[in-house]
Design a protein around this motif. Structure first.
Motif, mmCIF file in Angstrom:
data_model
loop_
_atom_site.group_PDB
_atom_site.id
_atom_site.type_symbol
_atom_site.label_atom_id
_atom_site.label_comp_id
_atom_site.label_asym_id
_atom_site.label_seq_id
_atom_site.Cartn_x
_atom_site.Cartn_y
_atom_site.Cartn_z
ATOM 1 N N PRO A 121 0.846 -1.206 0.000
ATOM 2 C CA PRO A 121 0.000 0.000 0.000
ATOM 3 C C PRO A 121 0.879 1.253 0.000
ATOM 4 O O PRO A 121 2.060 1.185 0.330
ATOM 5 N N GLY A 122 0.292 2.361 -0.376
ATOM 6 C CA GLY A 122 1.061 3.600 -0.501
ATOM 7 C C GLY A 122 1.587 3.733 -1.917
ATOM 8 O O GLY A 122 1.445 2.818 -2.726
ATOM 9 N N PRO B 25 -0.453 8.462 -9.453
ATOM 10 C CA PRO B 25 -1.774 7.980 -9.915
ATOM 11 C C PRO B 25 -2.033 8.262 -11.399
ATOM 12 O O PRO B 25 -2.647 7.448 -12.087
ATOM 13 N N GLU B 26 -1.565 9.419 -11.904
ATOM 14 C CA GLU B 26 -1.824 9.747 -13.318
ATOM 15 C C GLU B 26 -1.192 8.710 -14.237
ATOM 16 O O GLU B 26 -1.817 8.231 -15.196
ATOM 17 N N LEU B 27 0.066 8.345 -13.925
ATOM 18 C CA LEU B 27 0.763 7.357 -14.740
ATOM 19 C C LEU B 27 0.144 5.973 -14.555
ATOM 20 O O LEU B 27 0.023 5.197 -15.508
ATOM 21 N N PHE B 28 -0.286 5.692 -13.330
ATOM 22 C CA PHE B 28 -0.944 4.420 -13.025
ATOM 23 C C PHE B 28 -2.181 4.253 -13.911
ATOM 24 O O PHE B 28 -2.400 3.196 -14.517
ATOM 25 N N PRO C 92 -6.194 0.036 1.249
ATOM 26 C CA PRO C 92 -6.063 -0.113 2.704
ATOM 27 C C PRO C 92 -5.092 -1.243 3.060
ATOM 28 O O PRO C 92 -4.951 -2.212 2.320
ATOM 29 N N VAL C 93 -4.468 -1.116 4.225
ATOM 30 C CA VAL C 93 -3.428 -2.064 4.658
ATOM 31 C C VAL C 93 -3.968 -3.498 4.753
ATOM 32 O O VAL C 93 -3.235 -4.460 4.534
ATOM 33 N N MET C 94 -5.257 -3.642 5.034
ATOM 34 C CA MET C 94 -5.830 -4.994 5.209
ATOM 35 C C MET C 94 -5.703 -5.867 3.951
ATOM 36 O O MET C 94 -5.777 -7.084 4.030
#
Lengths: 534, 56
Positions: A64-65, A71-74, A465-467
């Motif tokens: 995560p993180g 995000p744009e490239l993602f 989320p970490v979960m």
């Protein structure tokens, strides 16, 4: 040249085995085998381009993180991955198989419209460059980057997106023209170039599968082309097809897109569903079971596939009556699909089976696509759909549908016909390594996605989320194993082309059909005089 | 079907003797006609899809 024209052959081609050398041979060729090879090389190259992009995505999702990409490239990466895999890899590879094998299987000297065939292929590379160029320019800091809307190109996002979207629109137009030209060629070839005596119901199942694919393509691609033209007009010419403020309707785009998008599943499935019975029959050493039932199932799948599109839109606010219709009609597709599965199982049932690489991939398809089909039934339930919609469960489901058909099925077909193309048997040990590494990698990648999807992880997010961490770490690990498996494939094909055990005319003991009656590798023009089938 | 092909299909002797220009010429004309027919169908679907949702 005069010699060619005198024989009614396309200029630049030759039936006596002499042809131009170097790049010009490939640029000007009208020979179905040359063009088939180019389609296959192009398609598998794009598999690696699209695959590399999604490995960057999986690397980002390992934890995560935000670690590697913004995000744009993602968003650009996931969008290009989808578009490249569907339009750049799966469709060209299927068209390559059809180009190479159809004339041989139906006893024709070439495709019906050879110049059109050449044109259809050579539109593809510029289209691929157009699609990906903004991405690479964006990385270098020029422009806003590639299309970033997800492969569904939903309005109004696609109206607001940067000029990468314009490049994508033109690329889609070109890819669409290419696949339409290819489809017209396939239909005309099948209707008009069959050897004397080969009636439609004596035709190999591969030809039937691809005929249905071609019919679907010429039905859906013009509509999709119309849709992206409307997006272009909304973006630049002041129209409001999809703009609610101007009297348009963004949901209209969803209808237009999925009218293409859902049959696209069958566009990818049907050529493979046509090829695999030949593989099952060859390695079970039994005739194909239920030939007619399979042909009619192809027709049923294609017909039903055209009228189920809105099951992708259960959460868009459609009426209850529409939901019920689209739910039941979607479930109805499982009937012809089940007929196909029963026929394939009956073909290998109590056969004298051996498990060479093509058979392994065919069986892998059977099991994995079965999971894809069953999870599809869960998704088709309109009442349950809001839980699954746009969650990772959906991502896992459609990869269980796409990967077995577009990749494993294509691998089965390529490995099956490779000796006919190269004149050499493939390396079985490498082939088996390829299969098992791919199957293990694929399942490690996508089984966890069912779990995180059901637990509520949405698709298309660079952070989570970490979960969900553990399952995503496992999934990303599997993705790299899966990616590595295809390097074994490339090496195996290279070794096979370079040398290896000589293949006979009939490379596989149980293989049957016209293509196995000619030498391996097949002569430049296979049937200059049509074979007679009684 | 595969049995049918194996037992009944024979490669003719003329396979090695050259190109049956007459047979393929006949089909070539028909190929073009069919190609145009499908081309027109595709064009009609494309234009029809835009016309149906025209904003005027």
């Amino acid at each position: 040249m005069a010699h060619d024209m005198a024989h009614g052959l396309p200029v630049g081609d030759s039936h006596d085995g002499h042809y131009k050398g170097g790049f010009l041979r490939w640029l000007e060729t009208t020979n179905h085998k040359d063009i088939g090879i180019m389609y296959l090389i192009f398609g598998f190259t794009m598999l690696f381009v699209g695959g590399a992009m999604i490995l960057v995505v999986r690397l980002e999702l390992f934890q995560p993180g935000l670690q590697f990409v913004q995000p744009e490239l993602f968003n650009q990466l996931i969008t290009l991955h989808g578009l490249i895999m569907v339009f750049g890899f799966a469709m060209p590879v299927a068209t390559g198989l059809a180009n190479y094998m159809l004339p041989m299987m139906i006893g024709a000297p070439d495709m019906a419209l050879p110049r059109l065939n050449n044109w259809g292929f050579w539109i593809l590379p510029p289209a691929a460059i157009m699609l990906t160029l903004p991405f690479f320019l964006g990385i270098m800091g020029v422009g806003p980057g590639a299309v970033d809307t997800g492969w569904t190109l939903y309005a109004p996002l696609s109206i607001q997106s940067g000029w990468g979207m314009d490049f994508a629109i033109f690329a889609i137009h070109m890819l669409g023209v290419s696949s339409i030209l290819g489809s017209i060629n396939v239909i005309v070839t099948i209707l008009n170039m069959r050897a004397p005596g080969m009636t439609l119901m004596k035709m190999p199942l591969f030809a039937h599968g691809f005929l249905m694919t071609a019919v679907l393509l010429i039905t859906i691609m013009p509509v999709f082309a119309g849709g992206v033209t409307m997006v272009l007009m909304d973006r630049h010419f002041g129209t409001h097809f999809f703009n609610a403020a101007g009297g348009g309707d963004p949901v209209l785009w969803q209808h237009i897109f999925w009218f293409m998008g859902h049959p696209e599943v069958y566009v990818l499935l049907l050529p493979i569903a046509g090829a695999l019975p030949h593989v099952f029959s060859a390695f079970a050493r039994k005739p194909i079971y239920g030939y007619k039932a399979q042909v009619y199932s192809f027709w049923a799948i294609a017909g039903l596939g055209l009228v189920v599109w809105a099951h992708h839109m259960f959460t868009s606010g459609m009426s209850l009556g529409s939901q019920i219709y689209f739910m039941y009609i979607t479930m109805a597709i499982s009937f012809p699909l089940a007929v196909l599965f029963f026929c394939w199982i009956a073909t290998i049932w109590q056969g004298s089976m051996s498990f060479e690489t093509p058979m392994l991939f065919a069986l892998g398809f059977l099991v994995l696509f079965g999971w894809g089909g069953l999870t599809g039934l869960a998704l088709s339930d309109a009442a349950a759909d809001p839980q699954y919609h746009n969650a990772y469960f959906l991502v896992a489901h459609f990869h269980y549908a796409f990967y077995p058909s577009a990749v494993m099925g294509a691998m089965a077909a390529v490995y099956y016909w490779l000796p006919k193309w190269t004149g050499h048997m493939l390396n079985e040990t490498l082939g088996k390594w390829h299969f098992w590494v791919a199957v293990v990698g694929f399942n490690i990648t996508f089984i966890p996605q069912f779990f995180v999807g059901l637990a509520g992880m949405p698709r298309r997010i660079p952070d989570y989320p970490v979960m969900f961490t553990e399952w995503n770490m496992i999934s990303s690990t599997g993705a790299f194993i899966l990616g590595a498996s295809h390097l074994i494939f490339v090496y195996n094909v290279y070794k096979t082309i370079k040398g290896g055990e000589k293949a006979g005319d009939k490379a596989w003991e149980g293989a049957e059909g016209l293509e196995w009656t000619v030498p391996s590798p097949a002569p430049y023009h296979t049937f200059e005089t049509p074979p007679v089938i009684k | 079907m595969s049995h049918l092909i194996e037992t009944l299909m024979k490669l003719p002797e003329t396979q090695k003797n050259g190109f049956d220009a007459q047979e393929w010429d006949k089909r070539k004309r028909s190929n073009k006609r069919l190609g145009y027919v499908f081309g027109v169908i595709v064009l009609a679907i494309f234009l029809g899809s835009i016309w149906k949702y025209r904003p005027f």
